[in-house]
Write a protein that holds these residues in place. Structure first.
Motif, PDB file in Angstrom:
ATOM      1  N   MET A   1       0.845  -1.181   0.000  1.00 34.06           N
ATOM      2  CA  MET A   1       0.000   0.000   0.000  1.00 34.06           C
ATOM      3  C   MET A   1       0.891   1.245   0.000  1.00 34.06           C
ATOM      4  N   THR A   2       0.636   2.159  -0.894  1.00 34.61           N
ATOM      5  CA  THR A   2       1.382   3.403  -0.966  1.00 34.61           C
ATOM      6  C   THR A   2       0.598   4.477  -0.221  1.00 34.61           C
ATOM      7  N   THR A   3       1.289   5.172   0.674  1.00 32.65           N
ATOM      8  CA  THR A   3       0.654   6.248   1.414  1.00 32.65           C
ATOM      9  C   THR A   3       1.497   7.503   1.267  1.00 32.65           C
ATOM     10  N   THR A   4       0.873   8.615   1.505  1.00 34.29           N
ATOM     11  CA  THR A   4       1.570   9.889   1.461  1.00 34.29           C
ATOM     12  C   THR A   4       2.048  10.215   2.869  1.00 34.29           C
ATOM     13  N   PRO A   5       3.352  10.474   3.033  1.00 35.07           N
ATOM     14  CA  PRO A   5       3.829  10.805   4.370  1.00 35.07           C
ATOM     15  C   PRO A   5       3.229  12.128   4.856  1.00 35.07           C
ATOM     16  N   LEU A   6       3.062  12.225   6.141  1.00 40.17           N
ATOM     17  CA  LEU A   6       2.560  13.453   6.740  1.00 40.17           C
ATOM     18  C   LEU A   6       3.708  14.423   6.961  1.00 40.17           C
ATOM     19  N   ASP A   7       3.396  15.709   7.007  1.00 39.63           N
ATOM     20  CA  ASP A   7       4.434  16.662   7.390  1.00 39.63           C
ATOM     21  C   ASP A   7       4.594  16.561   8.906  1.00 39.63           C
ATOM     22  N   PRO A   8       5.753  16.924   9.433  1.00 42.99           N
ATOM     23  CA  PRO A   8       6.025  16.753  10.868  1.00 42.99           C
ATOM     24  C   PRO A   8       5.024  17.437  11.794  1.00 42.99           C
ATOM     25  N   ARG A  10       1.784  18.069  11.254  1.00 44.17           N
ATOM     26  CA  ARG A  10       0.535  17.283  11.255  1.00 44.17           C
ATOM     27  C   ARG A  10       0.723  15.950  11.973  1.00 44.17           C
ATOM     28  N   ALA A  11       1.888  15.343  11.802  1.00 43.92           N
ATOM     29  CA  ALA A  11       2.166  14.081  12.485  1.00 43.92           C
ATOM     30  C   ALA A  11       2.153  14.289  14.004  1.00 43.92           C
ATOM     31  N   ARG A  12       2.779  15.362  14.484  1.00 44.46           N
ATOM     32  CA  ARG A  12       2.803  15.653  15.926  1.00 44.46           C
ATOM     33  C   ARG A  12       1.383  15.898  16.434  1.00 44.46           C
ATOM     34  N   GLU A  13       0.585  16.632  15.680  1.00 43.41           N
ATOM     35  CA  GLU A  13      -0.811  16.868  16.072  1.00 43.41           C
ATOM     36  C   GLU A  13      -1.573  15.555  16.171  1.00 43.41           C
ATOM     37  N   ALA A  14      -1.360  14.667  15.212  1.00 40.63           N
ATOM     38  CA  ALA A  14      -2.046  13.378  15.212  1.00 40.63           C
ATOM     39  C   ALA A  14      -1.651  12.541  16.422  1.00 40.63           C
ATOM     40  N   VAL A  15      -0.371  12.557  16.772  1.00 40.59           N
ATOM     41  CA  VAL A  15       0.095  11.835  17.954  1.00 40.59           C
ATOM     42  C   VAL A  15      -0.572  12.408  19.201  1.00 40.59           C
ATOM     43  N   ASN A  16      -0.564  13.727  19.343  1.00 33.30           N
ATOM     44  CA  ASN A  16      -1.185  14.368  20.507  1.00 33.30           C
ATOM     45  C   ASN A  16      -2.666  14.040  20.599  1.00 33.30           C
ATOM     46  N   GLU A  17      -3.372  14.126  19.481  1.00 33.53           N
ATOM     47  CA  GLU A  17      -4.805  13.846  19.478  1.00 33.53           C
ATOM     48  C   GLU A  17      -5.081  12.397  19.859  1.00 33.53           C
ATOM     49  N   ALA A  18      -4.301  11.468  19.322  1.00 33.29           N
ATOM     50  CA  ALA A  18      -4.494  10.050  19.645  1.00 33.29           C
ATOM     51  C   ALA A  18      -4.215   9.795  21.124  1.00 33.29           C
ATOM     52  N   LEU A  19      -3.168  10.412  21.639  1.00 34.79           N
ATOM     53  CA  LEU A  19      -2.851  10.245  23.064  1.00 34.79           C
ATOM     54  C   LEU A  19      -3.973  10.785  23.945  1.00 34.79           C
ATOM     55  N   LEU A  20      -4.523  11.946  23.569  1.00 33.03           N
ATOM     56  CA  LEU A  20      -5.597  12.541  24.368  1.00 33.03           C
ATOM     57  C   LEU A  20      -6.874  11.711  24.332  1.00 33.03           C
ATOM     58  N   GLU A  21      -7.085  10.961  23.275  1.00 37.70           N
ATOM     59  CA  GLU A  21      -8.254  10.083  23.236  1.00 37.70           C
ATOM     60  C   GLU A  21      -8.084   8.913  24.194  1.00 37.70           C
ATOM     61  N   ARG A  54      -5.762   4.088  16.938  1.00 32.86           N
ATOM     62  CA  ARG A  54      -6.317   5.432  16.725  1.00 32.86           C
ATOM     63  C   ARG A  54      -5.400   6.282  15.855  1.00 32.86           C
ATOM     64  N   LEU A  55      -4.093   6.171  16.092  1.00 32.44           N
ATOM     65  CA  LEU A  55      -3.126   6.916  15.296  1.00 32.44           C
ATOM     66  C   LEU A  55      -3.195   6.489  13.835  1.00 32.44           C
ATOM     67  N   SER A  56      -3.305   5.215  13.593  1.00 32.56           N
ATOM     68  CA  SER A  56      -3.418   4.705  12.228  1.00 32.56           C
ATOM     69  C   SER A  56      -4.705   5.191  11.560  1.00 32.56           C
ATOM     70  N   GLU A  57      -5.809   5.090  12.281  1.00 33.51           N
ATOM     71  CA  GLU A  57      -7.101   5.513  11.731  1.00 33.51           C
ATOM     72  C   GLU A  57      -7.136   7.001  11.421  1.00 33.51           C
ATOM     73  N   SER A  58      -6.599   7.808  12.311  1.00 35.56           N
ATOM     74  CA  SER A  58      -6.696   9.255  12.137  1.00 35.56           C
ATOM     75  C   SER A  58      -5.774   9.785  11.045  1.00 35.56           C
ATOM     76  N   THR A  59      -4.710   9.069  10.762  1.00 37.04           N
ATOM     77  CA  THR A  59      -3.755   9.541   9.757  1.00 37.04           C
ATOM     78  C   THR A  59      -3.894   8.827   8.420  1.00 37.04           C
ATOM     79  N   GLY A  60      -4.572   7.690   8.410  1.00 35.46           N
ATOM     80  CA  GLY A  60      -4.652   6.896   7.189  1.00 35.46           C
ATOM     81  C   GLY A  60      -3.356   6.151   6.906  1.00 35.46           C
ATOM     82  N   GLN A  61      -2.447   6.164   7.877  1.00 37.78           N
ATOM     83  CA  GLN A  61      -1.165   5.474   7.743  1.00 37.78           C
ATOM     84  C   GLN A  61      -1.296   4.093   8.367  1.00 37.78           C
TER      85      GLN A  61
END
Length: 85
Positions: A1-8, A10-21, A54-61
């Motif tokens: 599966m080919t995915t588009t990498p996130l910019d740093p 957005r990646a940090r925001e996704a980590v924070n959001e997943a942790l807060l959930e 959650r991190l995978s779902e929210s980022t599509g990675q």
């Protein structure tokens, strides 16, 4: 599966959001880039699996079981999410 990498940022925001959930009262703003997530936030195995899912779902990675040992710190999570091709 080919995915588009996130910019740093957005990646940090996704980590924070997943942790807060998973840990709603966590002070993610004070979490250092190299703080051990499981130890600092007292994540048990179920919390950690929920965080990874959650991190995978929210980022599509895709984050597979063999990636789990890479999800140790915020920096490591960001590196994983920004390096995916």
């Amino acid at each position: 599966m080919t995915t588009t990498p996130l910019d740093p940022r957005r990646a940090r925001e996704a980590v924070n959001e997943a942790l807060l959930e998973i840990v709603p009262d966590a002070d993610v703003a004070s979490l250092g880039p190299d703080d051990e997530l499981r130890q600092t936030l007292e994540l048990d195995s179920m919390d950690f699996l929920a965080f990874a899912r959650r991190l995978s779902e929210s980022t599509g990675q895709p984050i597979d079981e063999y990636d789990y040992d890479r999800l140790t710190t915020v920096r490591a999570c960001v590196d994983l999410l920004t390096s995916r091709r």
